[in-house]
Design a protein around this motif. Structure first.
Motif, PDB file in Angstrom:
ATOM      1  N   LEU A  20      85.914 -84.387  72.466  1.00 10.41           N
ATOM      2  CA  LEU A  20      85.171 -84.514  73.718  1.00 10.41           C
ATOM      3  C   LEU A  20      85.046 -85.960  74.162  1.00 10.41           C
ATOM      4  CD1 LEU A  20      82.121 -82.103  74.064  1.00 10.41           C
ATOM      5  CD2 LEU A  20      83.874 -82.638  75.735  1.00 10.41           C
ATOM      6  N   THR A  21      85.240 -86.897  73.235  1.00 10.44           N
ATOM      7  CA  THR A  21      85.137 -88.301  73.591  1.00 10.44           C
ATOM      8  C   THR A  21      86.498 -88.898  73.965  1.00 10.44           C
ATOM      9  OG1 THR A  21      85.328 -88.932  71.269  1.00 10.44           O
ATOM     10  CG2 THR A  21      83.092 -88.637  72.157  1.00 10.44           C
ATOM     11  N   ALA A  22      87.521 -88.082  74.009  1.00 12.93           N
ATOM     12  CA  ALA A  22      88.849 -88.555  74.382  1.00 12.93           C
ATOM     13  C   ALA A  22      88.863 -88.985  75.848  1.00 12.93           C
ATOM     14  CB  ALA A  22      89.883 -87.458  74.151  1.00 12.93           C
ATOM     15  N   LEU A  27      90.880 -78.915  78.060  1.00 10.01           N
ATOM     16  CA  LEU A  27      90.221 -77.634  78.275  1.00 10.01           C
ATOM     17  C   LEU A  27      91.214 -76.509  78.024  1.00 10.01           C
ATOM     18  CD1 LEU A  27      88.748 -78.573  81.782  1.00 10.01           C
ATOM     19  CD2 LEU A  27      87.610 -78.842  79.562  1.00 10.01           C
ATOM     20  N   ALA A  28      90.696 -75.331  77.736  1.00  5.63           N
ATOM     21  CA  ALA A  28      91.566 -74.156  77.578  1.00  5.63           C
ATOM     22  C   ALA A  28      90.841 -72.913  78.060  1.00  5.63           C
ATOM     23  CB  ALA A  28      91.977 -73.976  76.121  1.00  5.63           C
ATOM     24  N   ILE A  29      91.633 -71.975  78.547  1.00  3.49           N
ATOM     25  CA  ILE A  29      91.172 -70.618  78.803  1.00  3.49           C
ATOM     26  C   ILE A  29      92.127 -69.715  78.034  1.00  3.49           C
ATOM     27  CG2 ILE A  29      92.440 -70.497  80.993  1.00  3.49           C
ATOM     28  CD1 ILE A  29      90.229 -68.537  81.976  1.00  3.49           C
ATOM     29  N   ILE A  30      91.572 -68.743  77.344  1.00  3.83           N
ATOM     30  CA  ILE A  30      92.363 -67.885  76.464  1.00  3.83           C
ATOM     31  C   ILE A  30      92.183 -66.434  76.897  1.00  3.83           C
ATOM     32  CG2 ILE A  30      92.726 -67.137  74.084  1.00  3.83           C
ATOM     33  CD1 ILE A  30      91.220 -69.794  73.274  1.00  3.83           C
ATOM     34  N   GLY A  31      93.265 -65.768  77.187  1.00  2.00           N
ATOM     35  CA  GLY A  31      93.165 -64.351  77.521  1.00  2.00           C
ATOM     36  C   GLY A  31      94.150 -63.938  78.588  1.00  2.00           C
ATOM     37  N   ILE A  52      87.269 -86.310  87.448  1.00  3.71           N
ATOM     38  CA  ILE A  52      87.142 -86.329  85.987  1.00  3.71           C
ATOM     39  C   ILE A  52      88.528 -86.133  85.382  1.00  3.71           C
ATOM     40  CG2 ILE A  52      86.207 -85.079  84.003  1.00  3.71           C
ATOM     41  CD1 ILE A  52      83.817 -84.349  85.773  1.00  3.71           C
ATOM     42  N   PRO A  53      88.881 -86.930  84.375  1.00  2.47           N
ATOM     43  CA  PRO A  53      90.197 -86.755  83.743  1.00  2.47           C
ATOM     44  C   PRO A  53      90.214 -85.562  82.774  1.00  2.47           C
ATOM     45  CG  PRO A  53      89.049 -88.590  82.724  1.00  2.47           C
ATOM     46  CD  PRO A  53      88.160 -88.084  83.829  1.00  2.47           C
ATOM     47  N   TRP A  54      90.732 -84.446  83.229  1.00  2.00           N
ATOM     48  CA  TRP A  54      90.829 -83.242  82.413  1.00  2.00           C
ATOM     49  C   TRP A  54      92.257 -82.712  82.445  1.00  2.00           C
ATOM     50  CZ3 TRP A  54      92.782 -79.313  85.175  1.00  2.00           C
ATOM     51  CH2 TRP A  54      92.559 -79.295  86.554  1.00  2.00           C
ATOM     52  N   ARG A  55      92.573 -81.909  81.455  1.00  2.00           N
ATOM     53  CA  ARG A  55      93.830 -81.154  81.414  1.00  2.00           C
ATOM     54  C   ARG A  55      93.479 -79.761  80.919  1.00  2.00           C
ATOM     55  NH1 ARG A  55      98.055 -83.557  82.916  1.00  2.00           N
ATOM     56  NH2 ARG A  55      99.544 -82.221  81.923  1.00  2.00           N
ATOM     57  N   GLY A  96      94.026 -79.787  69.725  1.00  2.00           N
ATOM     58  CA  GLY A  96      93.722 -80.847  70.677  1.00  2.00           C
ATOM     59  C   GLY A  96      92.761 -80.440  71.780  1.00  2.00           C
ATOM     60  N   ILE A  97      92.240 -79.244  71.722  1.00  2.54           N
ATOM     61  CA  ILE A  97      91.371 -78.716  72.774  1.00  2.54           C
ATOM     62  C   ILE A  97      89.914 -79.034  72.455  1.00  2.54           C
ATOM     63  CG2 ILE A  97      90.581 -76.610  73.943  1.00  2.54           C
ATOM     64  CD1 ILE A  97      93.516 -77.364  74.572  1.00  2.54           C
ATOM     65  N   ALA A  98      89.160 -79.525  73.447  1.00  2.00           N
ATOM     66  CA  ALA A  98      87.742 -79.821  73.254  1.00  2.00           C
ATOM     67  C   ALA A  98      86.852 -78.663  73.679  1.00  2.00           C
ATOM     68  CB  ALA A  98      87.354 -81.070  74.051  1.00  2.00           C
ATOM     69  N   VAL A  99      87.216 -78.009  74.793  1.00  2.00           N
ATOM     70  CA  VAL A  99      86.337 -77.011  75.396  1.00  2.00           C
ATOM     71  C   VAL A  99      87.144 -75.766  75.737  1.00  2.00           C
ATOM     72  CG1 VAL A  99      84.751 -76.519  77.303  1.00  2.00           C
ATOM     73  CG2 VAL A  99      84.963 -78.869  76.435  1.00  2.00           C
ATOM     74  N   VAL A 100      86.622 -74.617  75.336  1.00  2.00           N
ATOM     75  CA  VAL A 100      87.208 -73.338  75.724  1.00  2.00           C
ATOM     76  C   VAL A 100      86.286 -72.726  76.772  1.00  2.00           C
ATOM     77  CG1 VAL A 100      87.845 -71.010  74.965  1.00  2.00           C
ATOM     78  CG2 VAL A 100      88.380 -72.995  73.529  1.00  2.00           C
ATOM     79  N   ILE A 101      86.885 -72.277  77.868  1.00  2.00           N
ATOM     80  CA  ILE A 101      86.112 -71.743  78.989  1.00  2.00           C
ATOM     81  C   ILE A 101      86.441 -70.262  79.149  1.00  2.00           C
ATOM     82  CG2 ILE A 101      85.603 -71.994  81.444  1.00  2.00           C
ATOM     83  CD1 ILE A 101      86.708 -74.916  81.106  1.00  2.00           C
ATOM     84  N   ALA A 102      85.393 -69.462  79.303  1.00  2.00           N
ATOM     85  CA  ALA A 102      85.533 -68.003  79.449  1.00  2.00           C
ATOM     86  C   ALA A 102      84.715 -67.554  80.664  1.00  2.00           C
ATOM     87  CB  ALA A 102      85.073 -67.300  78.182  1.00  2.00           C
ATOM     88  N   PRO A 103      85.286 -67.651  81.864  1.00  2.00           N
ATOM     89  CA  PRO A 103      84.541 -67.329  83.087  1.00  2.00           C
ATOM     90  C   PRO A 103      84.657 -65.869  83.520  1.00  2.00           C
ATOM     91  CG  PRO A 103      86.621 -68.334  83.674  1.00  2.00           C
ATOM     92  CD  PRO A 103      86.573 -68.277  82.154  1.00  2.00           C
TER      93      PRO A 103
END
Length: 162
Positions: A20-22, A27-31, A52-55, A96-103
């Motif tokens: 998270l400090t990178a 970010l990732a979404i799985i499904g 914000i610098p995200w991928r 390498g993933i910091a955050v997984v998002i499940a919306p």
């Protein structure tokens, strides 16, 4: 009551570096890429936080993929998205993933969230996806279903408070 469970062994070996400090938050979404899972909500939210610098890595495939690629193909958001398709080595890919998002708009007991949590990843989930798994601001972040603005706000807050 016995709820669903997962085999923890593959997830315990995922490195838990301070990702998270990178400089760029991964970010990732799985499904499955289907309306239920809310990929469109996530992409809309991400399009509002381009400062914000995200991928984003999208793990999965489905009927919404061509539509989403068509809608966002001219947007600068596409240069930050990696469409991974179906993968068989998800624990390795989460390294390498910091955050997984499940919306998700609706969900049962989410296997993807259980696996992400077992791998030590931060999870942001809709109320529907978080049900029975995440306590807001204790074991993850919970946002209302179908609310791209709340999802963007949660991402901003998380990045500001790693």
């Amino acid at each position: 009551m016995v709820t669903n469970g997962i085999d923890l062994l593959p997830w315990l070996s995922v490195p838990t570096d301070a990702v998270l400090t990178a400089k760029t938050v991964r970010l990732a979404i799985i499904g499955r890429v289907e309306p239920q899972k809310g990929h469109d909500i996530l992409l809309h939210a991400l399009s509002t936080i381009m400062d914000i610098p995200w991928r984003l890595s999208i793990f999965g495939a489905g009927s919404m993929e061509p539509y989403l690629k068509r809608v966002y193909h001219l947007s600068s958001i596409m240069s930050r998205i990696h469409w991974c398709g179906l993968v068989h080595n998800l624990p390795d890919r989460l390294a390498g993933i910091a955050v997984v998002i499940a919306p998700s708009r609706y969900e049962g007991m989410s296997l993807a969230i259980m696996e992400a949590m077992a791998a030590g990843r931060v999870v942001i989930a809709s109320r529907a996806a978080a049900e029975g798994l995440i306590r807001d601001r204790e074991t993850g972040l919970v946002v209302p279903e179908r609310d791209a603005d709340a999802l963007a706000d949660a991402l901003r807050w998380l990045i500001a408070h790693p």
